[in-house]
Design a protein around this motif. Sequence first.
Motif, short mmCIF file in Angstrom:
data_model
loop_
_atom_site.label_atom_id
_atom_site.label_comp_id
_atom_site.label_asym_id
_atom_site.label_seq_id
_atom_site.Cartn_x
_atom_site.Cartn_y
_atom_site.Cartn_z
N SER A 96 5.19 21.17 42.65
CA SER A 96 4.34 20.05 41.77
C SER A 96 4.99 19.90 40.76
O SER A 96 4.61 21.83 39.84
CB SER A 96 2.53 19.53 41.95
OG SER A 96 2.00 20.03 41.19
N PRO A 97 4.94 19.23 39.87
CA PRO A 97 5.56 19.90 38.43
C PRO A 97 4.29 20.54 37.28
O PRO A 97 4.13 20.19 36.36
CB PRO A 97 5.98 18.43 38.08
CG PRO A 97 6.33 17.40 39.24
CD PRO A 97 5.14 17.77 39.67
N GLU A 98 2.91 19.98 38.26
CA GLU A 98 1.86 20.21 37.05
C GLU A 98 1.76 21.55 37.37
O GLU A 98 1.45 22.18 35.97
CB GLU A 98 0.46 19.60 38.25
CG GLU A 98 -1.01 20.06 37.62
CD GLU A 98 -1.01 19.94 36.10
OE1 GLU A 98 -1.73 20.54 35.57
OE2 GLU A 98 -0.43 18.74 35.45
N LEU A 99 2.25 22.93 37.94
CA LEU A 99 2.26 24.10 37.86
C LEU A 99 3.03 24.51 36.16
O LEU A 99 2.68 25.23 35.48
CB LEU A 99 2.85 24.60 39.12
CG LEU A 99 3.23 26.37 38.59
CD1 LEU A 99 1.41 27.19 38.74
CD2 LEU A 99 3.42 27.12 39.42
N ARG A 120 12.59 28.87 29.11
CA ARG A 120 12.83 28.13 30.34
C ARG A 120 12.60 28.25 31.22
O ARG A 120 11.90 28.56 32.08
CB ARG A 120 14.39 28.19 30.05
CG ARG A 120 14.67 26.80 28.40
CD ARG A 120 16.39 26.51 28.47
NE ARG A 120 16.79 28.12 28.77
CZ ARG A 120 18.26 28.36 28.73
NH1 ARG A 120 19.03 27.18 28.60
NH2 ARG A 120 18.94 29.21 28.58
N PHE A 121 12.85 27.75 32.58
CA PHE A 121 11.45 27.30 33.67
C PHE A 121 12.80 27.29 34.83
O PHE A 121 13.63 26.14 34.39
CB PHE A 121 10.78 26.35 33.80
CG PHE A 121 9.59 26.86 33.22
CD1 PHE A 121 9.53 28.15 32.39
CD2 PHE A 121 8.43 25.58 32.97
CE1 PHE A 121 8.16 27.79 31.68
CE2 PHE A 121 7.64 26.13 31.98
CZ PHE A 121 7.21 27.35 31.67
N SER A 136 11.00 14.84 41.44
CA SER A 136 9.93 15.57 40.17
C SER A 136 9.86 16.73 38.73
O SER A 136 10.05 16.81 38.19
CB SER A 136 8.18 14.62 40.04
OG SER A 136 8.38 15.56 41.12
N ILE A 137 10.22 17.52 40.17
CA ILE A 137 9.95 19.22 39.45
C ILE A 137 11.27 19.36 38.86
O ILE A 137 11.16 19.54 37.86
CB ILE A 137 9.99 19.89 40.91
CG1 ILE A 137 8.63 19.72 41.44
CG2 ILE A 137 10.13 21.67 40.45
CD1 ILE A 137 8.27 20.69 43.10
N ALA A 138 11.81 18.38 39.03
CA ALA A 138 13.45 19.08 38.71
C ALA A 138 13.52 18.65 36.89
O ALA A 138 14.01 19.09 36.02
CB ALA A 138 14.28 18.39 39.82
N THR A 139 12.71 17.36 36.94
CA THR A 139 12.40 16.90 35.64
C THR A 139 11.34 17.10 35.48
O THR A 139 10.96 16.68 34.22
CB THR A 139 12.43 15.67 35.68
OG1 THR A 139 11.78 14.67 36.65
CG2 THR A 139 13.98 14.81 36.40
N GLY A 140 10.38 18.31 35.41
CA GLY A 140 9.57 18.83 35.06
C GLY A 140 9.99 19.72 33.89
O GLY A 140 11.01 19.33 33.30
N ALA A 179 20.92 15.85 40.02
CA ALA A 179 20.49 14.88 39.82
C ALA A 179 19.84 14.76 38.54
O ALA A 179 19.88 13.14 37.79
CB ALA A 179 19.62 13.76 41.12
N ALA A 180 19.27 15.65 37.76
CA ALA A 180 18.44 16.18 36.83
C ALA A 180 19.06 15.87 35.87
O ALA A 180 18.79 16.73 34.99
CB ALA A 180 17.61 17.20 37.15
N GLY A 181 20.88 17.00 36.32
CA GLY A 181 21.85 17.18 35.42
C GLY A 181 21.34 19.27 34.94
O GLY A 181 21.16 19.04 33.55
N ILE A 182 20.27 19.76 35.96
CA ILE A 182 20.39 20.66 35.21
C ILE A 182 21.43 21.55 37.07
O ILE A 182 21.69 21.52 37.44
CB ILE A 182 19.41 21.08 35.64
CG1 ILE A 182 18.29 20.85 37.21
CG2 ILE A 182 17.90 20.18 34.83
CD1 ILE A 182 16.88 20.95 37.44
N MET A 183 20.96 23.04 36.23
CA MET A 183 21.58 24.12 37.39
C MET A 183 20.98 24.54 38.74
O MET A 183 20.10 24.35 38.75
CB MET A 183 22.23 25.55 36.60
CG MET A 183 22.32 25.63 35.25
SD MET A 183 22.58 27.27 34.05
CE MET A 183 23.87 27.90 34.70
#
Length: 282
Positions: A96-99, A120-121, A136-140, A179-183
């Motif tokens: 989850s994004p909480e981590l 960065r992560f 949701s992790i992808a946009t964390g 979808a999140a625009g990341i690698m």
Amino acid sequence: MRLRSLLYVPGSSPRFLEKAHERGADAIIVDLEDAVAPSEKESARAALGKNLPMVGQRGAIVIVRINTHDEAAMLADAAAACEAGADALYVPKVSSPELLHRLDRHLTPIETAKQRSPMRFVPLIEDPIGLQNVASIATGPRVFALSAGGEDLATSMAAQPTPEVLRLPKLLIHYAAKAAGIMSFGLLRSTADYADKVALTAAIREAKDFGFDGATCIHPSVVALLNDGFSPSGAEIDRARRLIEAADAAAADGVGAFVFEGKFVDLPIVTRARALLTRASH
């Protein structure tokens, strides 16, 4: 930033660490997690200050894979990586994004005190819960790429890490990244079998066709395959240039879609050609 090849190096192995900068990888991942025995984890963490400048001396991006099984170890690993100058963290077993938010809160005052840019992560998705939460992790916070931990993902499902088993979850993670625009890093198979170069080359070609940006490897012999496979070929670059010239000429004549070398061309195809040339120039 071009990250075609990301080479894992055990954080407790001086002989691998000393040679890492010579391997030609775009990024070196100093592993404090699975590649390090429990009895060696604290010493591997303590050695980051010496090891990270060494592995990055030829300009490779320097990443540290931290432990997340225990909160104290996770925060200590992250702080040590930050103090040592790591560019990014590979964060395993993110469900989850909480981590990621906990890590972000922990690192911000350290980075402020050191007057350094934020690390960065890259979350590693390694279980079905993480797969369900991947969007949701992808946009964390701080996330610039996603990857699957294929072996752990299969293990979490009591499955075998065959290409058929891994294909769908890896694609879902890949789609979330795009979808999140990341690698997006990975192959649509396990990376554990690095000896079968024919199968590996085919898997790299397939991943490139799907739009993956690069992949990790555990053996230096794979680095050149990744660098070559995830780079546009000379023939691809030449064709893209000629196609764009034809598109520009067509546009000047008020023509949108046209035929190039016997194939129909419209805006999406021209856009891909321009993107290919952009990648080739970096």
